[in-house]
Design an enzyme around this catalytic site. Sequence first.
Site, PDB file in Angstrom:
ATOM      1  N   GLY A  54     -13.129   1.020  -6.840  1.00  0.00           N
ATOM      2  CA  GLY A  54     -12.070   0.063  -7.152  1.00  0.00           C
ATOM      3  C   GLY A  54     -12.473  -1.122  -8.000  1.00  0.00           C
ATOM      4  O   GLY A  54     -11.674  -1.651  -8.770  1.00  0.00           O
ATOM      5  N   ASP A 109     -12.824  -5.190  -5.258  1.00  0.00           N
ATOM      6  CA  ASP A 109     -11.497  -5.267  -5.877  1.00  0.00           C
ATOM      7  C   ASP A 109     -10.514  -6.067  -5.045  1.00  0.00           C
ATOM      8  O   ASP A 109      -9.798  -6.929  -5.549  1.00  0.00           O
ATOM      9  CB  ASP A 109     -10.939  -3.856  -6.162  1.00  0.00           C
ATOM     10  CG  ASP A 109     -10.959  -2.932  -4.948  1.00  0.00           C
ATOM     11  OD1 ASP A 109     -11.407  -3.354  -3.863  1.00  0.00           O
ATOM     12  OD2 ASP A 109     -10.532  -1.774  -5.083  1.00  0.00           O
ATOM     13  N   ASP A 112      -8.269  -7.059   2.125  1.00  0.00           N
ATOM     14  CA  ASP A 112      -6.961  -7.009   2.776  1.00  0.00           C
ATOM     15  C   ASP A 112      -7.138  -7.499   4.219  1.00  0.00           C
ATOM     16  O   ASP A 112      -7.133  -8.698   4.468  1.00  0.00           O
ATOM     17  CB  ASP A 112      -6.461  -5.555   2.663  1.00  0.00           C
ATOM     18  CG  ASP A 112      -5.069  -5.319   3.196  1.00  0.00           C
ATOM     19  OD1 ASP A 112      -4.359  -6.282   3.500  1.00  0.00           O
ATOM     20  OD2 ASP A 112      -4.664  -4.150   3.319  1.00  0.00           O
ATOM     21  N   PHE A 161       1.527  -3.642  -1.684  1.00  0.00           N
ATOM     22  CA  PHE A 161       0.560  -2.611  -2.040  1.00  0.00           C
ATOM     23  C   PHE A 161       0.556  -2.480  -3.552  1.00  0.00           C
ATOM     24  O   PHE A 161       1.579  -2.193  -4.168  1.00  0.00           O
ATOM     25  CB  PHE A 161       0.888  -1.266  -1.387  1.00  0.00           C
ATOM     26  CG  PHE A 161      -0.167  -0.236  -1.675  1.00  0.00           C
ATOM     27  CD1 PHE A 161      -1.351  -0.222  -0.951  1.00  0.00           C
ATOM     28  CD2 PHE A 161       0.002   0.691  -2.693  1.00  0.00           C
ATOM     29  CE1 PHE A 161      -2.346   0.715  -1.230  1.00  0.00           C
ATOM     30  CE2 PHE A 161      -0.995   1.634  -2.982  1.00  0.00           C
ATOM     31  CZ  PHE A 161      -2.161   1.635  -2.245  1.00  0.00           C
ATOM     32  N   ILE A 162      -0.602  -2.732  -4.151  1.00  0.00           N
ATOM     33  CA  ILE A 162      -0.686  -2.754  -5.612  1.00  0.00           C
ATOM     34  C   ILE A 162      -1.606  -1.658  -6.145  1.00  0.00           C
ATOM     35  O   ILE A 162      -2.485  -1.171  -5.433  1.00  0.00           O
ATOM     36  CB  ILE A 162      -1.177  -4.133  -6.115  1.00  0.00           C
ATOM     37  CG1 ILE A 162      -2.574  -4.462  -5.554  1.00  0.00           C
ATOM     38  CG2 ILE A 162      -0.171  -5.223  -5.762  1.00  0.00           C
ATOM     39  CD1 ILE A 162      -3.289  -5.570  -6.278  1.00  0.00           C
ATOM     40  N   ASP A 168      -6.222   2.037  -6.815  1.00  0.00           N
ATOM     41  CA  ASP A 168      -5.558   3.339  -6.901  1.00  0.00           C
ATOM     42  C   ASP A 168      -4.602   3.594  -5.753  1.00  0.00           C
ATOM     43  O   ASP A 168      -4.652   2.943  -4.706  1.00  0.00           O
ATOM     44  CB  ASP A 168      -6.609   4.449  -6.894  1.00  0.00           C
ATOM     45  CG  ASP A 168      -7.234   4.612  -5.508  1.00  0.00           C
ATOM     46  OD1 ASP A 168      -7.732   3.609  -4.967  1.00  0.00           O
ATOM     47  OD2 ASP A 168      -7.199   5.729  -4.957  1.00  0.00           O
ATOM     48  N   ARG A 174      -5.679   3.733 -11.193  1.00  0.00           N
ATOM     49  CA  ARG A 174      -6.827   2.860 -11.470  1.00  0.00           C
ATOM     50  C   ARG A 174      -6.940   2.432 -12.919  1.00  0.00           C
ATOM     51  O   ARG A 174      -7.449   1.373 -13.240  1.00  0.00           O
ATOM     52  CB  ARG A 174      -8.144   3.598 -11.190  1.00  0.00           C
ATOM     53  CG  ARG A 174      -8.492   3.762  -9.770  1.00  0.00           C
ATOM     54  CD  ARG A 174      -9.949   4.228  -9.675  1.00  0.00           C
ATOM     55  NE  ARG A 174     -10.181   4.962  -8.451  1.00  0.00           N
ATOM     56  CZ  ARG A 174     -10.261   4.423  -7.248  1.00  0.00           C
ATOM     57  NH1 ARG A 174     -10.152   3.123  -7.109  1.00  0.00           N
ATOM     58  NH2 ARG A 174     -10.464   5.159  -6.183  1.00  0.00           N
TER      59      ARG A 174
HETATM   60  P1  5GP Z   1      -9.426  -3.897   4.289  1.00  0.00           P
HETATM   61  O1  5GP Z   1     -10.525  -3.220   5.069  1.00  0.00           O
HETATM   62  O2  5GP Z   1      -9.793  -5.277   3.801  1.00  0.00           O
HETATM   63  O3  5GP Z   1      -8.128  -3.907   5.047  1.00  0.00           O
HETATM   64  O4  5GP Z   1      -9.104  -3.000   3.050  1.00  0.00           O
HETATM   65  C1  5GP Z   1      -9.936  -2.970   2.000  1.00  0.00           C
HETATM   66  C2  5GP Z   1      -9.687  -1.771   1.145  1.00  0.00           C
HETATM   67  O5  5GP Z   1      -8.356  -1.283   1.265  1.00  0.00           O
HETATM   68  C3  5GP Z   1      -9.828  -2.133  -0.312  1.00  0.00           C
HETATM   69  O6  5GP Z   1     -11.167  -2.017  -0.728  1.00  0.00           O
HETATM   70  C4  5GP Z   1      -8.915  -1.144  -0.977  1.00  0.00           C
HETATM   71  O7  5GP Z   1      -9.589   0.054  -1.189  1.00  0.00           O
HETATM   72  C5  5GP Z   1      -7.819  -0.921   0.040  1.00  0.00           C
HETATM   73  N1  5GP Z   1      -6.626  -1.749  -0.233  1.00  0.00           N
HETATM   74  C6  5GP Z   1      -6.174  -2.818   0.463  1.00  0.00           C
HETATM   75  N2  5GP Z   1      -5.043  -3.315  -0.069  1.00  0.00           N
HETATM   76  C7  5GP Z   1      -4.769  -2.529  -1.133  1.00  0.00           C
HETATM   77  C8  5GP Z   1      -3.710  -2.538  -2.121  1.00  0.00           C
HETATM   78  O8  5GP Z   1      -2.796  -3.374  -2.151  1.00  0.00           O
HETATM   79  N3  5GP Z   1      -3.773  -1.555  -3.066  1.00  0.00           N
HETATM   80  C9  5GP Z   1      -4.759  -0.615  -3.099  1.00  0.00           C
HETATM   81  N4  5GP Z   1      -4.705   0.284  -4.068  1.00  0.00           N
HETATM   82  N5  5GP Z   1      -5.758  -0.587  -2.209  1.00  0.00           N
HETATM   83  C10 5GP Z   1      -5.766  -1.529  -1.228  1.00  0.00           C
HETATM   84 MG    MG Z   2     -12.381  -1.362  -2.514  1.00  0.00          MG
END
Ligand code: 5GP
Ligand code: MG
Length: 187
Positions: A54, A109, A112, A161-162, A168, A174
């Site tokens: 990402g 990238d 979240d 969600f982007i 991706d 991507r």
């Molecule tokens: P976390 O563990 O912080 O909840 O999630 C991290 C991972 O979730 C990021 O590295 C990414 O791969 C994915 N992710 C979280 N939010 C988004 C989003 O809005 N779009 C996309 N494409 N991936 C996301």
């Molecule tokens: Mg990531």
Amino acid sequence: MSKQLHENIVLYDKKFAPFIPYSEIKERVAALANRMRKEYEGNNNLVFLVVLNGAFMFAAELLGELDVNGVVSFIKLSSYRGNSTTGVVDDVLGLDCNIEGRTVVIIEDIVDTGITMQHLLDSLKKKHPARVDIATMFFKPESFRGNYEVKFVAMELPKEFIVGFGLDYDGLGRNYKDIYKLVNERG
Ligand code: 5GP
Ligand code: MG
């Protein structure tokens, strides 16, 4: 001709609408690079750890603006399937440089919930770096549940969600340089 930002894109069964133009991304990244340059100028022990896949576009843009000396290394980990967090986190793959006693800057990238990053921090700490900082393109403050500092954020986002600029949906999206957000089927 490349796609214009006012057009929706369709990935599999989902529709995504234009959200953030690349011109704004570029400005945000340049501003972040200026902050980071002040922090790391003169540090002779820097390792940038780019989290694939990402972060590839963000890393290229950021490191190109940064102008400091540092090793650039690439790692991989994945906890995300489709558009919801599974909670299953894979191991850190491909770390091929010694980080002991060094300043590690993770280039990610998006943060979240912060669970993926927590896992990465835990694994890196076992290798005794002097310090680990986080630089992320996007940060969702309303979702974040971590209790660590996300030091460098290019841009905060609401709970959307982007895709695009490296991010991706199941492998697609991507390569768009602009950011698109998922259009909710219920409106
Ligand atoms: P976390 O563990 O912080 O909840 O999630 C991290 C991972 O979730 C990021 O590295 C990414 O791969 C994915 N992710 C979280 N939010 C988004 C989003 O809005 N779009 C996309 N494409 N991936 C996301
Ligand atoms: Mg990531």
